[in-house]
Scaffold this motif. Structure first.
Motif, short mmCIF file in Angstrom:
data_model
loop_
_atom_site.label_atom_id
_atom_site.label_comp_id
_atom_site.label_asym_id
_atom_site.label_seq_id
_atom_site.Cartn_x
_atom_site.Cartn_y
_atom_site.Cartn_z
N LYS A 313 21.47 -27.34 43.02
CA LYS A 313 22.14 -28.21 43.99
C LYS A 313 22.66 -27.41 45.19
O LYS A 313 22.68 -27.93 46.31
CB LYS A 313 23.29 -28.95 43.31
CG LYS A 313 22.83 -30.03 42.32
CD LYS A 313 22.06 -31.13 43.05
CE LYS A 313 21.60 -32.22 42.10
NZ LYS A 313 20.80 -33.26 42.82
N GLY A 317 21.45 -28.26 48.86
CA GLY A 317 22.39 -28.59 49.92
C GLY A 317 22.15 -27.77 51.17
O GLY A 317 22.19 -28.30 52.29
N ALA A 329 23.20 -33.45 52.01
CA ALA A 329 23.57 -32.05 51.80
C ALA A 329 24.99 -31.94 51.25
O ALA A 329 25.26 -31.17 50.32
CB ALA A 329 23.45 -31.28 53.11
N THR A 330 25.90 -32.73 51.82
CA THR A 330 27.30 -32.69 51.37
C THR A 330 27.42 -33.08 49.91
O THR A 330 28.13 -32.44 49.13
CB THR A 330 28.16 -33.62 52.25
OG1 THR A 330 28.04 -33.22 53.62
CG2 THR A 330 29.62 -33.56 51.84
N SER A 332 25.13 -32.84 47.54
CA SER A 332 24.58 -31.79 46.69
C SER A 332 25.54 -30.61 46.57
O SER A 332 25.74 -30.05 45.49
CB SER A 332 23.24 -31.31 47.25
OG SER A 332 22.27 -32.34 47.21
N LEU A 333 26.14 -30.22 47.68
CA LEU A 333 27.06 -29.08 47.68
C LEU A 333 28.33 -29.40 46.90
O LEU A 333 28.89 -28.53 46.23
CB LEU A 333 27.39 -28.67 49.11
CG LEU A 333 26.21 -28.04 49.87
CD1 LEU A 333 26.50 -27.97 51.37
CD2 LEU A 333 25.90 -26.64 49.32
N LEU A 352 30.12 -25.88 51.74
CA LEU A 352 30.57 -27.26 51.65
C LEU A 352 31.46 -27.60 52.83
O LEU A 352 31.35 -28.69 53.42
CB LEU A 352 31.32 -27.48 50.33
CG LEU A 352 31.98 -28.84 50.14
CD1 LEU A 352 30.96 -29.98 50.24
CD2 LEU A 352 32.71 -28.90 48.79
#
Length: 418
Positions: A313, A317, A329-330, A332-333, A352
């Motif tokens: 992840k 991200g 992306a946010t 996943s991070l 993040l």
């Protein structure tokens, strides 16, 4: 540099930070290059004829020039043990529960190892003891970061190299020792990288790659090439990382498990993303995710048991963020930070924060950055984590008048060095 410059009539203010910047890619000015060339006995005509850093005598590193034979591997390891401490910094001493954990895996060994280092037989039990110690050290690295444990890893590599040099052993033990040398050399290189010693880390990786080949472990060799690519791309040489990971995948054993293949293709996605090839990066990322869905816990090699969904992840991200998919992306991070080990949480919190800032969420970005700072204040020692928080701080320039931004920057300035 300062003393030598003075002798040449060239006043310099070179310090550790200056040299660190050179290691990260900043070019020294003409005076510094002149002094450095004289100090390293490189003719100044060569300096003027070649661009920085190509005139540096890096090709004298044994790991790059020794033949790809067992004798060449041993020569490279021996040189690492002898010179690997030249970039040593003031690392914190390991204490408390961490020290107890190391001691527990080491307690039954001293007398036997002393005999083996004086020419006696190396046994399976002795090799297993070092393997367990290295496994413990890897687990502690996840919790504390490489800066606090680098000296312990260097000591283990010296021990393994000493056993190869002076001990008596069967062919089977010999293979185990070289495989162990590969693991320890990689771990030492990783810790050096985490401590901000990137060029030193690469030298240990070369030793690991050679040792893996001597042990006949080409799966681990492919893993090392993937890891070496991280250093290369962070120095701005993104195309070279693509070439490294492509070589790793193309020459890896056909018997690799889906778990290991997922790791390699995830590195390919990251390499292509850094090189700006977002389309192929997305394809590689999807392939890595598909392979991950097929993996089973039982098939994980011991040297890759840390690779998990949090790592997947995290890279997902980063790839999505570079390609402009900020919201995905946010998400996943956030998943990656929530499930990672402490050191990785400290490193990934800044990414993040970057994603949230790109999405217009300044408060959320600062929350993530403060979370990383708190880990560095509390227990984690990682130059990488600190550097990435500093990079994020630079992205806040447009918001510098906001009080919460000023408060974060003040907290960042007050963080102790790892």
């Amino acid at each position: 540099m300062q003393e030598h410059g003075k002798s040449l009539g060239v006043p310099l203010a070179t310090n550790r930070t200056t040299v660190w910047k050179w290691e990260q890619g900043q070019e020294p000015d003409a005076d510094a290059q002149r002094v450095l060339a004289n100090l390293l006995h490189v003719p100044y005509e060569q300096v003027r004829a070649e661009v920085w850093p190509r005139w540096l005598p890096v090709w004298e590193v044994t790991g790059l020039t020794a033949p790809w034979t067992e004798a060449g591997t041993f020569e490279a390891l021996n040189e690492l043990v002898g010179s690997g401490r030249t970039d040593r910094r003031a690392f914190l001493t390991i204490t408390g529960a961490a020290l107890t954990g190391l001691a527990a895996s080491w307690a039954d060994a001293p007398a036997a190892f002393a005999s083996a280092l004086n020419g006696d037989r190396v046994t399976d039990t002795m090799v297993s003891t070092i393997e367990q110690r290295v496994s413990t050290l890897r687990a502690l690295d996840d919790q504390l970061g490489g800066a606090r444990l680098l000296e312990q890893a260097r000591g283990d590599l010296a021990l393994v190299t000493g056993l190869l040099s002076t001990g008596r052993y069967s062919d089977r033990i010999r293979v185990r020792l070289y495989a162990l040398a590969a693991r320890v050399s990689h771990l030492t290189g990783w810790m050096a990288y985490d401590a901000g010693l990137r060029s030193v880390g690469q030298r240990y990786y070369v030793g690991a790659l050679r040792s893996a080949r001597t042990a006949g472990d080409d799966a681990f060799g492919a893993f090392i090439l993937a890891e070496m690519g991280v250093h290369v791309s962070e120095a701005g040489r993104t195309a070279e990382r693509v070439a490294l990971i492509s070589t790793a995948i193309d020459n890896a054993p056909h018997s690799l498990s889906p778990h290991t293949q997922s790791f390699l293709h995830l590195h390919k996605a990251e390499a292509l993303s850094r090189d700006g090839d977002h389309g192929r990066a997305g394809t590689a990322l999807n392939h890595a995710a598909s392979l991950w869905e097929r993996h089973t816990t039982e098939e994980n090699p011991d040297w890759l048991d840390w690779f998990n969904e949090a790592q997947l992840k995290s890279t997902e991200g980063k790839v999505l963020l570079r390609s402009g998919h900020v919201e995905r992306a946010t998400g996943s991070l956030e998943l990656s930070v929530a499930s990672a080990a402490p050191r990785d949480r400290a490193v990934r919190s800044s990414r993040l924060a970057e994603a949230r800032l790109a999405g217009g969420d300044l408060d959320g970005a600062l929350d993530a950055a403060h979370y990383g700072a708190a880990l560095l204040e509390d227990s984690v020692g990682s130059v990488r984590a600190l550097d990435r928080l500093k990079e994020f701080s630079g992205r806040l320039e447009a918001h510098k008048s906001i009080s919460s931004v000023r408060e974060f920057r003040e907290r960042l300035r007050a963080l102790p060095p790892p």
